[in-house]
Scaffold this active site. Structure first.
Site, PDB file in Angstrom:
ATOM      1  N   ASN A  17      71.098  50.813  68.716  1.00  0.00           N
ATOM      2  CA  ASN A  17      69.962  51.489  69.356  1.00  0.00           C
ATOM      3  C   ASN A  17      70.207  52.997  69.147  1.00  0.00           C
ATOM      4  O   ASN A  17      71.215  53.536  69.605  1.00  0.00           O
ATOM      5  CB  ASN A  17      69.967  51.138  70.840  1.00  0.00           C
ATOM      6  N   CYS A  80      67.159  53.229  80.190  1.00  0.00           N
ATOM      7  CA  CYS A  80      67.660  52.933  78.849  1.00  0.00           C
ATOM      8  C   CYS A  80      69.142  52.596  78.949  1.00  0.00           C
ATOM      9  O   CYS A  80      69.984  53.484  79.075  1.00  0.00           O
ATOM     10  CB  CYS A  80      67.451  54.094  77.885  1.00  0.00           C
ATOM     11  N   ASN A  82      71.315  51.191  76.744  1.00  0.00           N
ATOM     12  CA  ASN A  82      72.188  51.597  75.634  1.00  0.00           C
ATOM     13  C   ASN A  82      72.417  53.102  75.648  1.00  0.00           C
ATOM     14  O   ASN A  82      73.521  53.579  75.369  1.00  0.00           O
ATOM     15  CB  ASN A  82      71.567  51.180  74.295  1.00  0.00           C
ATOM     16  N   CYS A 228      68.109  46.692  72.690  1.00  0.00           N
ATOM     17  CA  CYS A 228      67.489  47.268  73.886  1.00  0.00           C
ATOM     18  C   CYS A 228      68.255  46.723  75.086  1.00  0.00           C
ATOM     19  O   CYS A 228      68.164  45.536  75.406  1.00  0.00           O
ATOM     20  CB  CYS A 228      66.012  46.892  73.954  1.00  0.00           C
TER      21      CYS A 228
END
Ligand SMILES: N[C@H](CCC[C@H](N)C(=O)O)C(=O)O
EC number: 5.1.1.7
Length: 292
Positions: A17, A80, A82, A228
């Site tokens: 990612n 988020c 990652n 994700c």
């Protein structure tokens, strides 16, 4: 002038990612990034990314930073996973810390060194299942499956996803083979479906067994990505809610794997995985010449 002009950044990735980390905690005055600036950073002359993590001065005692997260279309992402591991690795390497708390739009996130030196754990908080929380445009009492499909009415290609908020909206479609669908085609249709007033991240998930799930995700505002983290969390929780998987599972994504635990004691979702540093750079001021 843009706060980003000549500013240092780190290009990293969380199992593929693509993440850019910018630390604006020391910037004098404006520590905000506009949607147009975020898009400029994502351009080929900048540092193309899936998510841009902007660290701003802490707003609460005991936190390291307030983090604003952007997708590469300039929109804000509530969460988020990652990207958080990338930020955590960066901070831990600079300071020697092994735990840290950050504030995001989705709330406070506690993070710590994982069970091995190259692993980082992020407490992603508790999932939300109410239709207004996701949000959905109309009432669904049971969000374990909702009525939504693409393809012919009598023979839909994808249908009946589970929906979950991990601080950002996720729809998870259960399939036998995540690679058997043209996600590049169906992803945008589903991301922008009127049932999702704030759009949604769209995941295909295959339950291999009660301990292992494979996924592929079309991300809101960023498109197909190699991983994700919040989708991995959403999938683990949705599968456990359906009693089709255990509360501790391994998720395989195109870019690698993540360990997810939906902790019984407080309902929080813990995500553990690696984070890789690629290079450092400084933003060319010319990138921002035509943006406000
Ligand atoms: N890649 C991220 C998720 C980005 C989500 C974003 N696309 C949105 O909700 O708008 C992750 O690792 O969790």
């Amino acid at each position: 002038m843009s706060a980003l002009a000549n500013h240092a950044f780190a290009k990293m990735n969380g199992i593929g990612n693509e993440i850019v980390v910018v630390d604006l905690r020391d910037s004098q005055g404006r520590a905000q990034v506009s949607a147009a600036e975020a898009r400029a950073v994502a351009s080929p002359a900048g540092a193309p990314y899936d998510q841009l993590m902007v660290l701003q001065p802490p707003r609460l005692d005991g936190t390291e930073a307030y983090i604003t997260i952007y997708n590469n279309d300039g929109s804000e992402a509530g969460a988020c996973g990652n990207g958080m591991r990338c930020v955590v690795r960066r901070i831990f390497e600079k300071t020697g810390q092994t735990t840290a708390t950050f504030q995001t739009r989705a709330g406070l996130l506690n993070c710590w060194q994982g069970p091995a030196p190259d692993l980082y754990t992020v407490d992603m908080g508790a999932p939300k299942f109410g239709w207004q929380d996701i949000p959905l445009a109309e009432e669904f009492r049971d969000t374990r499956y909702i009525e939504l499909q693409v393809g012919p009415i009598d023979n839909p290609v994808l249908h009946s996803p589970s929906v979950v908020s991990m601080g950002n909206p996720h729809a998870v479609f259960w399939v036998d083979d995540v690679n058997a669908y043209d996600l590049e085609r169906f992803g945008p249709l589903l991301e922008n479906h009127p049932i999702f007033p704030e759009r949604a991240n769209i995941t295909l998930a295959h339950i291999v067994n009660r301990d292992h799930i494979t996924i592929r995700t079309w991300e809101r505002g960023a498109g197909l990505t190699r991983a994700c983290g919040s989708a991995a969390c959403a999938t683990a929780v949705a599968a456990a809610r359906l009693k089709r998987a255990n509360r501790i599972v391994e998720i395989t994504l195109p870019g690698g794997k993540l360990g997810i635990e939906w902790r019984e004691r407080d309902d929080h979702v813990l995500m553990t995985g690696t984070a890789d540093f690629e290079y450092e750079g400084r933003f060319d001021p010319a990138l921002f010449a035509s943006v406000a």
